[in-house]
Write a protein that holds these residues in place. Structure first.
Motif, PDB file in Angstrom:
ATOM      1  N   THR A 290     -30.699 -32.863  76.080  1.00 54.47           N
ATOM      2  CA  THR A 290     -31.118 -32.202  74.840  1.00 54.47           C
ATOM      3  C   THR A 290     -32.597 -31.836  74.884  1.00 54.47           C
ATOM      4  OG1 THR A 290     -29.469 -33.461  73.577  1.00 54.47           O
ATOM      5  CG2 THR A 290     -31.225 -32.396  72.329  1.00 54.47           C
TER       6      THR A 290
ATOM      7  N   ASP B  71     -25.258 -24.639  74.284  1.00 51.74           N
ATOM      8  CA  ASP B  71     -24.597 -24.529  72.982  1.00 51.74           C
ATOM      9  C   ASP B  71     -25.096 -23.343  72.157  1.00 51.74           C
ATOM     10  OD1 ASP B  71     -27.099 -25.539  72.485  1.00 51.74           O
ATOM     11  OD2 ASP B  71     -26.449 -26.955  70.942  1.00 51.74           O
TER      12      ASP B  71
ATOM     13  N   THR C 262     -24.862 -34.952  78.798  1.00 51.60           N
ATOM     14  CA  THR C 262     -25.617 -33.962  78.019  1.00 51.60           C
ATOM     15  C   THR C 262     -27.114 -34.185  78.181  1.00 51.60           C
ATOM     16  OG1 THR C 262     -25.585 -35.316  76.008  1.00 51.60           O
ATOM     17  CG2 THR C 262     -23.780 -33.725  76.311  1.00 51.60           C
TER      18      THR C 262
ATOM     19  N   LYS D 195     -33.039 -26.765  68.567  1.00 50.76           N
ATOM     20  CA  LYS D 195     -32.537 -27.815  69.466  1.00 50.76           C
ATOM     21  C   LYS D 195     -31.462 -27.206  70.360  1.00 50.76           C
ATOM     22  CE  LYS D 195     -29.515 -30.973  68.177  1.00 50.76           C
ATOM     23  NZ  LYS D 195     -28.883 -32.172  67.556  1.00 50.76           N
ATOM     24  N   VAL D 196     -31.544 -27.467  71.653  1.00 52.19           N
ATOM     25  CA  VAL D 196     -30.575 -26.954  72.610  1.00 52.19           C
ATOM     26  C   VAL D 196     -29.943 -28.125  73.350  1.00 52.19           C
ATOM     27  CG1 VAL D 196     -30.236 -25.595  74.707  1.00 52.19           C
ATOM     28  CG2 VAL D 196     -31.773 -24.764  72.916  1.00 52.19           C
ATOM     29  N   VAL D 197     -28.615 -28.114  73.424  1.00 51.81           N
ATOM     30  CA  VAL D 197     -27.884 -29.157  74.141  1.00 51.81           C
ATOM     31  C   VAL D 197     -27.215 -28.534  75.363  1.00 51.81           C
ATOM     32  CG1 VAL D 197     -26.053 -30.880  74.023  1.00 51.81           C
ATOM     33  CG2 VAL D 197     -27.475 -30.443  72.013  1.00 51.81           C
TER      34      VAL D 197
ATOM     35  N   SER E  95     -32.205 -18.830  72.491  1.00 50.01           N
ATOM     36  CA  SER E  95     -32.584 -19.873  71.541  1.00 50.01           C
ATOM     37  C   SER E  95     -33.914 -19.527  70.892  1.00 50.01           C
ATOM     38  CB  SER E  95     -32.689 -21.210  72.262  1.00 50.01           C
ATOM     39  OG  SER E  95     -33.135 -22.216  71.385  1.00 50.01           O
TER      40      SER E  95
ATOM     41  N   SER F 126     -24.583 -29.239  78.426  1.00 43.90           N
ATOM     42  CA  SER F 126     -23.462 -30.125  78.744  1.00 43.90           C
ATOM     43  C   SER F 126     -22.981 -29.867  80.165  1.00 43.90           C
ATOM     44  CB  SER F 126     -22.305 -29.905  77.754  1.00 43.90           C
ATOM     45  OG  SER F 126     -22.717 -30.154  76.429  1.00 43.90           O
TER      46      SER F 126
ATOM     47  N   PHE G 254     -35.222 -30.851  72.175  1.00 45.34           N
ATOM     48  CA  PHE G 254     -35.232 -30.936  70.715  1.00 45.34           C
ATOM     49  C   PHE G 254     -36.038 -29.826  70.046  1.00 45.34           C
ATOM     50  CE2 PHE G 254     -33.955 -35.204  71.934  1.00 45.34           C
ATOM     51  CZ  PHE G 254     -32.924 -35.453  71.046  1.00 45.34           C
TER      52      PHE G 254
END
Length: 308
Positions: A268, A219, A266, A229-231, A224, A233, A270
């Motif tokens: 995550t 995302d 997903t 926070k990285v999600v 980053s 998918s 954090f």
């Protein structure tokens, strides 16, 4: 004070009535061919039917559309008799019904379009209405208007001759993904002691894998920041006739699995740290079918901007 109590009472009633909604939305209507064929000659008949699979109550009213334009027909079945070429197109439908409580009427989502191809020529290639899955049987039929005495049929895929035969059907007993493509046929027949030949228009035949190869998406566009926070998918699709099957997802970093599999698509992170950087991928698995597919890897980069 009375106004406040009245507002609370109205809101409570509103919430109660909404909770009594007997049909959870969204629900999608479905359009099917119940008589005839979706690919047919001009002058022939076809009947389409609209249904609401999850809620087949008889009180549904139905609306029909052709190429997105409403039709005057409001019955469950749409009969197209002696159909001309101009009546071909994408047909869809929607269900509506009245109820006694809020919101007093319910409306389904419009069905997926059902393509009706009306051919004004002499030769027509009939293909399955719905996409087929790998390992399923496929039959293509080369029709001739009026069903005269057939001499020969040649089937083509992507402009390459596949098979020459004296039968109007081409049967592939067990499909593979490479069978997907653009098909047509050329037929030769005898009518009134004379030989005739004509070629059909091309028709695209999709062939689906039972489980699509997943695609892993992150995302963010570039990198980053530490602490973000990285999600991740994992996007795929299960294409099967059976019901009740589920997908299990696994996420990997540099080839090593990050925790157990789960039903969540997903993963995550954090609070991103430097050591979270690396090549990530995902795996989708359907245990009941012994199926699994792996995504390509995606690099997660952690940015470190110089301090002022």
């Amino acid at each position: 004070m009375h106004c406040l109590l009245g507002s609370i009472a109205i809101l409570s009633l509103f919430s109660y009535v909404k909770s009594q909604d007997p049909t959870p939305l969204p629900v999608r209507a479905r359009a099917d061919v119940t008589s005839g064929e979706a690919r047919l000659f001009s002058g022939e008949d076809v009947t389409l039917s609209c249904s609401v699979p999850d809620h087949p109550e008889t009180e549904w009213k139905f609306l029909w559309f052709r190429n997105g334009v409403p039709l005057s027909v409001q019955t469950q079945n749409l009969s197209l008799k002696n159909i001309p070429v101009q009546k071909g197109g994408n047909y869809s439908c929607r269900g509506e019904k009245d109820i006694d409580i809020w919101p007093y009427s319910l409306m389904t989502m419009t069905s997926e379009p059902l393509a009706v191809h009306v051919d004004g020529g002499w030769t027509l290639l009939q293909i399955p209405t719905e996409p087929l899955l790998i390992e399923e049987k496929m039959t293509l039929t080369c029709r001739i208007r009026g069903d005269p005495l057939l001499v020969e049929v040649i089937f083509y895929k992507d402009s390459v001759e596949v098979q020459k035969r004296k039968d109007k059907d081409l049967v592939i007993p067990r499909l593979v993904l490479k069978d997907e493509g653009l098909y047509r046929c050329r037929a030769t027949w005898v009518q009134s002691t004379e030989h005739h030949s004509a070629q059909s228009l091309s028709a695209y035949l999709p062939v689906l894998d039972k489980l699509n190869t997943p695609v892993l998406e992150l995302d963010f566009d570039y990198c980053s920041l530490k602490g973000d926070k990285v999600v991740l998918s994992c996007k795929t699709q299960l294409n099967v006739r059976e019901e009740g099957l589920s997908i299990e997802y696994f996420f990997l970093k540099n080839g090593k699995r990050q925790g157990p599999g789960s039903s969540s698509a997903t993963f995550t992170i954090f609070n991103v740290e430097d050591d979270d950087g690396g090549d990530y991928s995902c795996k989708a698995r359907v245990r009941a079918l012994n199926l699994e597919r792996h995504s390509e890897s995606v690099k997660l980069e952690v940015c470190n901007f110089p301090e002022d």
